[in-house]
Design a protein around this motif. Structure first.
Motif, PDB file in Angstrom:
ATOM      1  N   UNK A   1      88.675  40.836 -34.636  1.00 33.04           N
ATOM      2  CA  UNK A   1      87.918  41.010 -35.877  1.00 33.04           C
ATOM      3  C   UNK A   1      88.777  40.680 -37.088  1.00 33.04           C
ATOM      4  N   UNK A   2      90.018  41.147 -37.081  1.00 36.83           N
ATOM      5  CA  UNK A   2      90.919  40.843 -38.197  1.00 36.83           C
ATOM      6  C   UNK A   2      91.221  39.358 -38.271  1.00 36.83           C
ATOM      7  N   UNK A   3      91.404  38.707 -37.105  1.00 34.49           N
ATOM      8  CA  UNK A   3      91.730  37.282 -37.081  1.00 34.49           C
ATOM      9  C   UNK A   3      90.590  36.442 -37.643  1.00 34.49           C
ATOM     10  N   UNK A   4      89.358  36.901 -37.471  1.00 32.34           N
ATOM     11  CA  UNK A   4      88.200  36.151 -37.963  1.00 32.34           C
ATOM     12  C   UNK A   4      87.723  36.647 -39.326  1.00 32.34           C
ATOM     13  N   UNK A   5      88.481  37.567 -39.920  1.00 36.22           N
ATOM     14  CA  UNK A   5      88.167  38.017 -41.275  1.00 36.22           C
ATOM     15  C   UNK A   5      86.705  38.454 -41.367  1.00 36.22           C
ATOM     16  N   UNK A   6      86.321  39.361 -40.434  1.00 39.62           N
ATOM     17  CA  UNK A   6      84.908  39.702 -40.288  1.00 39.62           C
ATOM     18  C   UNK A   6      84.415  40.752 -41.275  1.00 39.62           C
ATOM     19  N   UNK A   7      85.293  41.318 -42.082  1.00 38.24           N
ATOM     20  CA  UNK A   7      84.858  42.293 -43.072  1.00 38.24           C
ATOM     21  C   UNK A   7      84.911  41.671 -44.470  1.00 38.24           C
ATOM     22  N   UNK A   8      83.876  41.873 -45.278  1.00 38.04           N
ATOM     23  CA  UNK A   8      83.886  41.317 -46.638  1.00 38.04           C
ATOM     24  C   UNK A   8      85.119  41.795 -47.404  1.00 38.04           C
ATOM     25  N   UNK A   9      85.844  40.870 -48.016  1.00 38.42           N
ATOM     26  CA  UNK A   9      87.063  41.233 -48.753  1.00 38.42           C
ATOM     27  C   UNK A   9      86.729  41.852 -50.106  1.00 38.42           C
TER      28      UNK A   9
END
Length: 296
Positions: A166-174
């Motif tokens: 999840x972190x590698x794909x930047x799955x949370x809105x920054x």
């Protein structure tokens, strides 16, 4: 009972990606509950925990066959977008930990983003179940181990590998404000037919995916690149000159409900990185718009 059913639906939606599959899993869970005798049910010390375990096993079975079903799906498969507050107020598990090491969890609230669900589609069934149960619902690893048939140590590793993905794909809105500002500008450019403004909002790597499920017209393959995505979006609105966008909140931040008169044509979500749109997701399959019928 209603709140408990809603909690199970929230679990199932995160694990399976659609409300219909989650509803079926909840139904199967309650069938197994009521199939027991009164004495058997009375002997269960923690009914909520029992329901969670059974629901998770049902979802695990569904996930095991999901990949083959996705391959037979007509066109692109996307998870079902839902309003941000759909599961708000659902009760947490009774054993939810009051404090958890923030470095050992991805912090999630009641909102679930399309970006997150898409990344979760690439996980193994055991990874997805372990991540949802532990990181979202704080179920202890030893209880998850009984669901997936692994040791607690192995389950911890499953959750850790899911978190890394999840972190590698930047799955949370920054930055939600940036996301919402870009989306509002995107809507204005599309509805106004402003090609220059629209292309300026798109990242060079932008990809558009639309899910019609073979029920309605949608792009069968991903649309790639700034020019292609921009012209595709403008073409959609040229074909339906009376269509407008209405803003609604989802787990991704603001999303756009494409309204043709009083008829909902689809929900458009985007992913924003560094002020540009990298992904456009168009859910136009009517079977995956059911939660919006009472929201619009």
């Amino acid at each position: 009972m209603f709140d408990e059913r809603r909690r199970l639906l929230a679990i199932g939606y995160r694990m399976l990606g659609t409300l219909a599959e989650a509803e079926d899993a909840v139904q199967e869970t309650y069938v197994r509950w009521y199939r027991m005798t009164d004495a058997e049910r009375a002997a269960i010390a923690n009914p909520q925990g029992w329901l969670t375990r059974v629901m998770s096993r049902v979802c695990l079975d569904v996930l095991g066959s999901a990949r083959a079903r996705r391959e037979r799906y007509v066109g692109e498969w996307l998870p079902e977008p839902v309003p941000a507050d759909l599961f708000s107020g659902a009760p947490s598990p009774a054993h939810r930990a009051p404090t958890v090491d923030p470095l050992d969890r991805v912090t999630l609230d009641d909102e679930v983003s399309t970006a997150l669900l898409i990344v979760m589609e690439s996980m193994t069934p055991a990874q997805r179940v372990a991540f949802v149960l532990h990181d979202v619902f704080a179920v202890p690893f030893d209880e998850i181990a009984a669901v997936v048939g692994r040791s607690p140590a192995a389950v911890r590793q499953l959750a850790t590998s899911a978190r890394r993905r999840i972190r590698a794909h930047d799955a949370h809105p920054r930055n939600r404000r940036e996301h919402d500002d870009v989306l509002v500008a995107f809507a204005a450019a599309v509805t106004g037919g402003d090609l220059a403004a629209l292309t300026g909002l798109l990242d060079p790597s932008v990809t558009l995916r639309s899910d019609g499920g073979g029920v309605v017209t949608a792009a069968r393959r991903p649309v790639l690149g700034v020019s292609n995505v921009a012209r595709f979006m403008l073409g959609v609105f040229r074909k339906r000159p009376g269509m407008v966008f209405a803003e609604h909140r989802t787990g991704d931040g603001l999303a756009l409900a494409a309204m043709d008169g009083r008829r909902l044509r689809g929900i458009v979500n985007v992913k924003v990185r560094d002020g540009r749109i990298t992904d456009v997701w168009m859910q136009v399959n009517p079977d995956k718009l059911t939660s919006w019928r009472t929201s619009l």
